[in-house]
Design a protein around this motif. Structure first.
Motif, PDB file in Angstrom:
ATOM      1  N   LYS A 168       0.931  -1.028  -0.050  1.00 29.76           N
ATOM      2  CA  LYS A 168       0.076   0.125  -0.182  1.00 29.76           C
ATOM      3  C   LYS A 168       0.887   1.277  -0.194  1.00 29.76           C
ATOM      4  CE  LYS A 168      -4.054  -2.110   2.482  1.00 29.76           C
ATOM      5  NZ  LYS A 168      -4.755  -2.026   3.581  1.00 29.76           N
ATOM      6  N   GLU A 169       0.360   2.468  -0.533  1.00 24.47           N
ATOM      7  CA  GLU A 169       1.057   3.436  -0.783  1.00 24.47           C
ATOM      8  C   GLU A 169       1.173   4.183   0.614  1.00 24.47           C
ATOM      9  OE1 GLU A 169       0.621   7.752  -2.773  1.00 24.47           O
ATOM     10  OE2 GLU A 169      -0.723   6.378  -3.237  1.00 24.47           O
ATOM     11  N   PRO A 170       2.131   4.661   1.242  1.00 25.01           N
ATOM     12  CA  PRO A 170       2.247   5.314   2.422  1.00 25.01           C
ATOM     13  C   PRO A 170       1.702   6.661   2.311  1.00 25.01           C
ATOM     14  CG  PRO A 170       4.488   5.421   1.398  1.00 25.01           C
ATOM     15  CD  PRO A 170       3.560   4.456   0.612  1.00 25.01           C
ATOM     16  N   HIS A 171       1.286   7.450   3.228  1.00 27.88           N
ATOM     17  CA  HIS A 171       0.324   8.636   3.347  1.00 27.88           C
ATOM     18  C   HIS A 171       0.797   9.502   4.600  1.00 27.88           C
ATOM     19  CE1 HIS A 171      -2.282   7.713  -0.105  1.00 27.88           C
ATOM     20  NE2 HIS A 171      -2.517   6.512   0.460  1.00 27.88           N
ATOM     21  N   GLU A 172       1.097  10.624   4.180  1.00 31.74           N
ATOM     22  CA  GLU A 172       1.672  11.933   5.326  1.00 31.74           C
ATOM     23  C   GLU A 172       0.208  12.294   5.657  1.00 31.74           C
ATOM     24  OE1 GLU A 172       3.348  11.688   2.500  1.00 31.74           O
ATOM     25  OE2 GLU A 172       4.659  10.616   3.215  1.00 31.74           O
ATOM     26  N   VAL A 173      -0.064  12.077   6.929  1.00 35.28           N
ATOM     27  CA  VAL A 173      -1.584  12.749   7.323  1.00 35.28           C
ATOM     28  C   VAL A 173      -1.396  13.639   8.451  1.00 35.28           C
ATOM     29  CG1 VAL A 173      -2.524  10.312   7.159  1.00 35.28           C
ATOM     30  CG2 VAL A 173      -1.298  10.981   9.412  1.00 35.28           C
ATOM     31  N   ILE A 174      -0.206  14.081   8.781  1.00 39.25           N
ATOM     32  CA  ILE A 174       0.055  15.268   9.723  1.00 39.25           C
ATOM     33  C   ILE A 174       1.367  16.072   9.281  1.00 39.25           C
ATOM     34  CG2 ILE A 174       0.494  16.186  11.981  1.00 39.25           C
ATOM     35  CD1 ILE A 174      -1.042  14.311  13.153  1.00 39.25           C
ATOM     36  N   MET A 175       1.265  17.103   8.907  1.00 39.74           N
ATOM     37  CA  MET A 175       2.475  17.907   8.661  1.00 39.74           C
ATOM     38  C   MET A 175       2.225  19.377   9.025  1.00 39.74           C
ATOM     39  SD  MET A 175       3.206  17.569   4.404  1.00 39.74           S
ATOM     40  CE  MET A 175       3.544  16.170   3.628  1.00 39.74           C
ATOM     41  N   ASP A 176       3.463  19.442   9.734  1.00 36.72           N
ATOM     42  CA  ASP A 176       3.556  20.951  10.407  1.00 36.72           C
ATOM     43  C   ASP A 176       2.612  21.039  11.649  1.00 36.72           C
ATOM     44  OD1 ASP A 176       5.828  21.461   9.222  1.00 36.72           O
ATOM     45  OD2 ASP A 176       4.606  22.346   7.493  1.00 36.72           O
ATOM     46  N   GLY A 177       1.891  19.809  12.329  1.00 40.58           N
ATOM     47  CA  GLY A 177       1.041  20.117  13.212  1.00 40.58           C
ATOM     48  C   GLY A 177      -0.524  20.082  12.838  1.00 40.58           C
ATOM     49  N   GLU A 178      -0.617  20.106  11.415  1.00 39.11           N
ATOM     50  CA  GLU A 178      -1.949  20.116  10.792  1.00 39.11           C
ATOM     51  C   GLU A 178      -2.254  18.880  10.380  1.00 39.11           C
ATOM     52  OE1 GLU A 178      -4.184  22.737  10.728  1.00 39.11           O
ATOM     53  OE2 GLU A 178      -2.630  23.920  12.032  1.00 39.11           O
ATOM     54  N   VAL A 179      -3.604  18.283  10.364  1.00 40.64           N
ATOM     55  CA  VAL A 179      -3.951  17.050   9.798  1.00 40.64           C
ATOM     56  C   VAL A 179      -4.247  17.300   8.380  1.00 40.64           C
ATOM     57  CG1 VAL A 179      -5.874  15.458   9.896  1.00 40.64           C
ATOM     58  CG2 VAL A 179      -4.840  16.290  11.826  1.00 40.64           C
ATOM     59  N   MET A 180      -3.620  16.268   7.379  1.00 41.19           N
ATOM     60  CA  MET A 180      -4.112  16.280   6.104  1.00 41.19           C
ATOM     61  C   MET A 180      -5.287  15.596   5.730  1.00 41.19           C
ATOM     62  SD  MET A 180      -1.549  18.366   5.532  1.00 41.19           S
ATOM     63  CE  MET A 180      -1.438  18.558   3.804  1.00 41.19           C
ATOM     64  N   GLU A 181      -6.441  16.164   5.457  1.00 41.86           N
ATOM     65  CA  GLU A 181      -7.766  15.420   5.126  1.00 41.86           C
ATOM     66  C   GLU A 181      -7.513  14.560   4.100  1.00 41.86           C
ATOM     67  OE1 GLU A 181      -9.874  15.394   7.506  1.00 41.86           O
ATOM     68  OE2 GLU A 181      -9.253  17.270   8.801  1.00 41.86           O
ATOM     69  N   GLU A 182      -6.969  14.930   3.067  1.00 41.74           N
ATOM     70  CA  GLU A 182      -7.318  14.002   1.795  1.00 41.74           C
ATOM     71  C   GLU A 182      -6.378  12.837   1.915  1.00 41.74           C
ATOM     72  OE1 GLU A 182      -8.564  12.784  -1.755  1.00 41.74           O
ATOM     73  OE2 GLU A 182      -9.330  14.122  -0.512  1.00 41.74           O
ATOM     74  N   PRO A 183      -5.210  12.938   2.439  1.00 39.47           N
ATOM     75  CA  PRO A 183      -4.137  11.703   2.616  1.00 39.47           C
ATOM     76  C   PRO A 183      -4.699  10.899   3.781  1.00 39.47           C
ATOM     77  CG  PRO A 183      -2.624  13.621   2.327  1.00 39.47           C
ATOM     78  CD  PRO A 183      -4.100  14.098   2.509  1.00 39.47           C
ATOM     79  N   LEU A 184      -5.490  11.516   4.623  1.00 38.23           N
ATOM     80  CA  LEU A 184      -5.885  10.627   5.607  1.00 38.23           C
ATOM     81  C   LEU A 184      -6.921   9.575   5.282  1.00 38.23           C
ATOM     82  CD1 LEU A 184      -5.973   9.821   8.769  1.00 38.23           C
ATOM     83  CD2 LEU A 184      -7.578  11.793   9.000  1.00 38.23           C
ATOM     84  N   ARG A 185      -7.902  10.261   4.231  1.00 36.68           N
ATOM     85  CA  ARG A 185      -9.005   9.641   3.755  1.00 36.68           C
ATOM     86  C   ARG A 185      -8.317   8.551   2.731  1.00 36.68           C
ATOM     87  NH1 ARG A 185     -11.571   9.459  -0.951  1.00 36.68           N
ATOM     88  NH2 ARG A 185     -10.173  11.048  -1.765  1.00 36.68           N
ATOM     89  N   LEU A 186      -7.243   8.774   2.088  1.00 36.66           N
ATOM     90  CA  LEU A 186      -6.904   7.713   1.069  1.00 36.66           C
ATOM     91  C   LEU A 186      -6.218   6.855   1.975  1.00 36.66           C
ATOM     92  CD1 LEU A 186      -5.303  10.435  -1.532  1.00 36.66           C
ATOM     93  CD2 LEU A 186      -7.353   8.924  -1.916  1.00 36.66           C
TER      94      LEU A 186
END
Length: 289
Positions: A168-186
């Motif tokens: 499976k492709e890894p996903h960055e779900v938090i960057m600089d303390g902010e949640v990344m909604e789209e990668p988290l969903r993917l």
């Protein structure tokens, strides 16, 4: 208008237009330039510089020149997609420079590549013996790609008759303390799951510099404070479980192997893995202190 102010405005205008046109040309223009794209980049940069400093020239003429060069470059790229002959003419054809361990001197001369440069390209790929090379091809970009002889190629699961599952492709779900909604969903995870994982590690969202859901679905954290140590027990337990599964798979393959040789190979490998697991078990199953 004062000259310094006009130069400032022209430079800002040229920078914005150059950025937009470069974006239009696409990623390949930046990552790897073909022969024609190399010429286009030099010319566009020269026009942009003239647009900034040549106060006697009309600024809109420079913009027209930029637009014409970009349009011409896009047209060439579209024609290259449709025509193999045009691709070969503009970007050059790939050339075989080594075949079955023998250097093709005629092709080297054709590409104006010296033997020293060829060996340098091979050494960059950790190849020091020509006999290890089945084929070596010089691409249109000038890079030399190599296929090793079969006995020198790295061992893969296919050689062992294994069929590992897809990664499976890894996903960055938090960057600089902010949640990344789209990668988290993917990644197939929810915000509630992410919050639970952060709570398990006693970490707040704003303390996280980077968080990634890896190929196994585990959350990997990198904090702003490098002095804070995160528990590794779950990762070690997962590694131990995966190794045990590999051992069981090898034993199963040994039972169903069609020949005596392959049966012995699977069985011996499973036994060696079992011995290794016995040695590293205390390390992988140690408790957090």
């Amino acid at each position: 208008m004062q000259e310094w102010l006009e130069v400032l405005l022209r430079t800002l205008c040229a920078a914005v237009v150059l950025f937009l046109l470069t974006k239009l040309l696409g990623k390949r223009q930046v990552s790897q330039l073909s022969f024609f794209e190399y010429l286009t980049g030099i010319t566009i940069g020269s026009i942009a510089a003239s647009l900034s400093l040549d106060l006697e020239a009309n600024w809109y003429l420079g913009l027209i020149a930029l637009a014409v060069w970009v349009a011409f470059s896009l047209l060439i790229e579209l024609l290259q997609i449709k025509s193999k002959r045009l691709r070969d003419f503009i970007d050059f054809k790939a050339t075989t420079v080594i075949k079955e361990g023998k250097v093709l001197e005629g092709n080297l001369k054709k590409e104006r590549l010296t033997s020293d440069e060829l060996m340098e390209q091979l050494r960059k790929k950790s190849i020091f013996d020509l006999a290890d090379v089945e084929f070596a091809i010089m691409e249109s970009s000038g890079e030399v790609n190599v296929m090793l002889v079969s006995e020198k190629q790295p061992l893969t699961p296919k050689h062992l008759g294994l069929q590992p599952g897809s990664i499976k492709e890894p996903h960055e779900v938090i960057m600089d303390g902010e949640v990344m909604e789209e990668p988290l969903r993917l990644s197939g995870k929810s915000a509630a799951w992410l919050k639970r994982e952060l709570n398990k590690n006693n970490v707040k969202q704003e303390e996280v510099y980077l968080a990634q859901v890896d190929t196994s679905g585990e959350l990997k954290l990198d904090l702003y404070d490098d002095q804070i140590s995160l528990p590794q027990v779950r990762q070690k337990a997962a590694l131990f479980a995966n190794l045990k599964k590999c051992e069981a798979d090898l034993e199963m393959f040994g039972i169903s192997a069609p020949t005596k040789e392959s049966k012995e190979l699977y069985t011996n490998t499973a036994n060696r893995l079992n011995q290794l697991l016995a040695e590293i078990k205390p390390l992988l199953q140690q408790k957090k202190k």
